[in-house]
Design a protein around this motif. Structure first.
Motif, PDB file in Angstrom:
ATOM      1  N   GLU A  15       0.835  -1.204   0.000  1.00 27.10           N
ATOM      2  CA  GLU A  15       0.000   0.000   0.000  1.00 27.10           C
ATOM      3  C   GLU A  15       0.872   1.258   0.000  1.00 27.10           C
ATOM      4  N   LEU A  48     -14.939  -0.648   8.757  1.00 28.50           N
ATOM      5  CA  LEU A  48     -14.472  -1.095   7.430  1.00 28.50           C
ATOM      6  C   LEU A  48     -13.306  -2.056   7.500  1.00 28.50           C
ATOM      7  N   ASP A  50     -10.404  -4.695   7.509  1.00 24.77           N
ATOM      8  CA  ASP A  50     -10.196  -5.936   6.762  1.00 24.77           C
ATOM      9  C   ASP A  50      -9.221  -6.873   7.475  1.00 24.77           C
ATOM     10  N   THR A  51      -8.958  -6.630   8.755  1.00 23.43           N
ATOM     11  CA  THR A  51      -7.810  -7.282   9.404  1.00 23.43           C
ATOM     12  C   THR A  51      -8.173  -7.954  10.716  1.00 23.43           C
ATOM     13  N   GLY A  94      -1.370  -2.795  12.710  1.00 23.98           N
ATOM     14  CA  GLY A  94      -2.183  -3.449  13.719  1.00 23.98           C
ATOM     15  C   GLY A  94      -3.500  -3.890  13.113  1.00 23.98           C
ATOM     16  N   GLY A  95      -4.505  -3.766  13.870  1.00 21.43           N
ATOM     17  CA  GLY A  95      -4.728  -3.004  15.080  1.00 21.43           C
ATOM     18  C   GLY A  95      -4.166  -1.587  14.965  1.00 21.43           C
ATOM     19  N   PRO A  97      -1.200   0.581  16.016  1.00 21.14           N
ATOM     20  CA  PRO A  97       0.150   0.495  16.584  1.00 21.14           C
ATOM     21  C   PRO A  97       0.466   1.589  17.598  1.00 21.14           C
ATOM     22  N   GLU A 119       1.703   2.558  10.265  1.00 23.48           N
ATOM     23  CA  GLU A 119       0.357   2.694   9.678  1.00 23.48           C
ATOM     24  C   GLU A 119      -0.595   2.992  10.818  1.00 23.48           C
ATOM     25  N   THR A 120      -1.211   4.181  10.815  1.00 21.55           N
ATOM     26  CA  THR A 120      -2.069   4.545  11.950  1.00 21.55           C
ATOM     27  C   THR A 120      -3.372   5.174  11.495  1.00 21.55           C
ATOM     28  N   LYS A 152      -3.543   8.264   3.625  1.00 21.01           N
ATOM     29  CA  LYS A 152      -4.109   7.169   2.821  1.00 21.01           C
ATOM     30  C   LYS A 152      -5.560   6.979   3.230  1.00 21.01           C
ATOM     31  N   GLN A 176      -7.379   4.562  -1.307  1.00 19.20           N
ATOM     32  CA  GLN A 176      -7.295   3.107  -1.322  1.00 19.20           C
ATOM     33  C   GLN A 176      -8.722   2.552  -1.376  1.00 19.20           C
ATOM     34  N   CYS A 178     -11.979   0.693  -0.868  1.00 21.79           N
ATOM     35  CA  CYS A 178     -12.414  -0.109   0.270  1.00 21.79           C
ATOM     36  C   CYS A 178     -12.621  -1.551  -0.181  1.00 21.79           C
TER      37      CYS A 178
HETATM   38  C1  LIG Z   1      -5.710  -2.651   9.329  1.00 20.34           C
HETATM   39  S1  LIG Z   1      -5.196  -0.979   9.325  1.00 20.34           S
HETATM   40  C2  LIG Z   1      -4.097  -0.936  10.738  1.00 20.34           C
HETATM   41  C3  LIG Z   1      -3.508   0.440  10.998  1.00 20.34           C
HETATM   42  C4  LIG Z   1      -4.447   1.478  11.584  1.00 20.34           C
HETATM   43  N1  LIG Z   1      -5.325   0.962  12.571  1.00 20.34           N
HETATM   44  C5  LIG Z   1      -5.221   2.178  10.494  1.00 20.34           C
HETATM   45  O1  LIG Z   1      -6.437   2.009  10.426  1.00 20.34           O
HETATM   46  O2  LIG Z   1      -4.588   2.881   9.706  1.00 20.34           O
HETATM   47  C6  LIG Z   1      -4.028  -0.911   7.947  1.00 20.34           C
HETATM   48  C7  LIG Z   1      -4.490  -0.185   6.720  1.00 20.34           C
HETATM   49  O3  LIG Z   1      -5.540  -0.905   6.121  1.00 20.34           O
HETATM   50  C8  LIG Z   1      -6.547  -0.008   5.738  1.00 20.34           C
HETATM   51  N2  LIG Z   1      -7.799  -0.745   5.643  1.00 20.34           N
HETATM   52  C9  LIG Z   1      -8.474  -1.351   6.637  1.00 20.34           C
HETATM   53  N3  LIG Z   1      -9.570  -1.953   6.187  1.00 20.34           N
HETATM   54  C10 LIG Z   1      -9.588  -1.747   4.853  1.00 20.34           C
HETATM   55  C11 LIG Z   1     -10.472  -2.138   3.815  1.00 20.34           C
HETATM   56  N4  LIG Z   1     -11.590  -2.843   4.081  1.00 20.34           N
HETATM   57  N5  LIG Z   1     -10.184  -1.779   2.549  1.00 20.34           N
HETATM   58  C12 LIG Z   1      -9.070  -1.051   2.279  1.00 20.34           C
HETATM   59  N6  LIG Z   1      -8.193  -0.663   3.214  1.00 20.34           N
HETATM   60  C13 LIG Z   1      -8.450  -1.001   4.490  1.00 20.34           C
HETATM   61  C14 LIG Z   1      -6.513   1.015   6.849  1.00 20.34           C
HETATM   62  O4  LIG Z   1      -7.193   2.208   6.503  1.00 20.34           O
HETATM   63  C15 LIG Z   1      -5.046   1.219   6.999  1.00 20.34           C
HETATM   64  O5  LIG Z   1      -4.564   2.123   6.045  1.00 20.34           O
END
Ligand SMILES: C[S@@+](CC[C@H](N)C(=O)[O-])C[C@H]1O[C@@H](n2cnc3c(N)ncnc32)[C@H](O)[C@@H]1O
Ligand SMILES: Nc1nc2[nH]cc(C(=O)O)c2c(=O)[nH]1
Ligand code: SF4
Ligand SMILES: [Mg+2]
Length: 213
Positions: A15, A48, A50-51, A94-95, A97, A119-120, A152, A176, A178
């Motif tokens: 990313e 939203l 994805d993790t 993370g989560g 970080p 990434e926050t 982002k 990015q 969704c």
């Molecule tokens: C899982 S997050 C962890 C870091 C932090 N909590 C955050 O939200 O930036 C990592 C990246 O994935 C992006 N992200 C999470 N869910 C997403 C989704 N469904 N589609 C696209 N990007 C996603 C977040 O916006 C972030 O840029």
């Protein structure tokens, strides 16, 4: 202070500006905007996601007593894969970080020659010393970090207009798409927006297309 880590893995940054660059990922456990439980998602402050960031049971995850233990653990992953002499690139994610990452851990990583990216969601203060700060604002959540290296935005998000972020103090601006059931439509919408507003670049989550972690 101990650190709780969901997983550690070696992959390519998928990313943002560093897309395609080899990195060790440190996925910290826990987030301030969602418990990580499916049953809580409907009432989460960020819906939203994805993790999976719950617990410390992933590969290379665990509880680390101090910065030295975790910094060694992360660097080890780089040197298992690299014979190049190029310094380790460590991405803290993370989560959220910034609930755990502190200056002592950044110092320990720097002492080992690492470059440290984060990434926050931008809702928490950042410790000094981060080499690359990526902020990804979430609708309805107050943005504390209004500057950094890249912004982002997951797109689209109800209640978020990229134009409201375009004047913030970031070097790069990414949309990015969704990743949900509408990924194709979201990708087309982001693409169209970037073409009409060239300040914004597209971040396609390379890892999904390559099927890598
Ligand atoms: C899982 S997050 C962890 C870091 C932090 N909590 C955050 O939200 O930036 C990592 C990246 O994935 C992006 N992200 C999470 N869910 C997403 C989704 N469904 N589609 C696209 N990007 C996603 C977040 O916006 C972030 O840029
Ligand atoms: N390859 C890869 N690149 C990423 N960039 C940000 C990620 C994240 O989950 O924060 C991520 C991830 O999970 N995998
Ligand atoms: S803020 Fe980041 S880690 Fe937390 S729920 Fe949202 S996308 Fe997932
Ligand atoms: Mg991810």
């Amino acid at each position: 202070m101990p650190y709780s880590v969901k997983e550690r893995f070696y992959s390519l940054q998928g990313e943002g500006l560093h897309s395609g660059r080899a990195a060790v990922f440190c996925r910290f456990a826990g987030c301030n905007l969602w418990s990580g439980r499916d049953s809580d998602r409907a009432r989460a402050l960020c819906q939203l996601c994805d993790t999976d960031f719950r617990g410390i049971n992933g590969a290379g995850g665990g509880r680390f007593r101090d910065p030295i233990e975790l910094a060694d653990h992360l660097c080890q992953c780089w040197f298992i894969h690299q014979r190049t002499g190029i310094h380790p690139f460590i991405i803290c994610t993370g989560g959220e970080p910034l609930l755990q990452l502190d200056a002592r851990l950044i110092d320990a990583l720097h002492q080992r020659g690492c470059e440290v990216a984060v990434e926050t969601n931008g809702t928490r203060r950042a410790p000094r010393g981060i080499d690359w700060l990526t902020v990804s604002p979430k609708a309805g959540q107050q943005l504390l970090l209004t500057g950094g290296d890249e912004l982002k935005l997951v797109y689209p998000q109800i209640g978020i207009d990229p134009a409201d972020y375009a004047a913030l103090a970031f070097r790069y601006f990414f949309l990015q798409p969704c990743n949900n059931a509408q990924l194709t439509e979201n990708t087309n919408a982001a693409l169209t927006y970037c073409q009409a507003h060239p300040q914004w670049r597209l971040s396609v989550q390379l890892q999904r297309w390559l099927n890598i972690p």
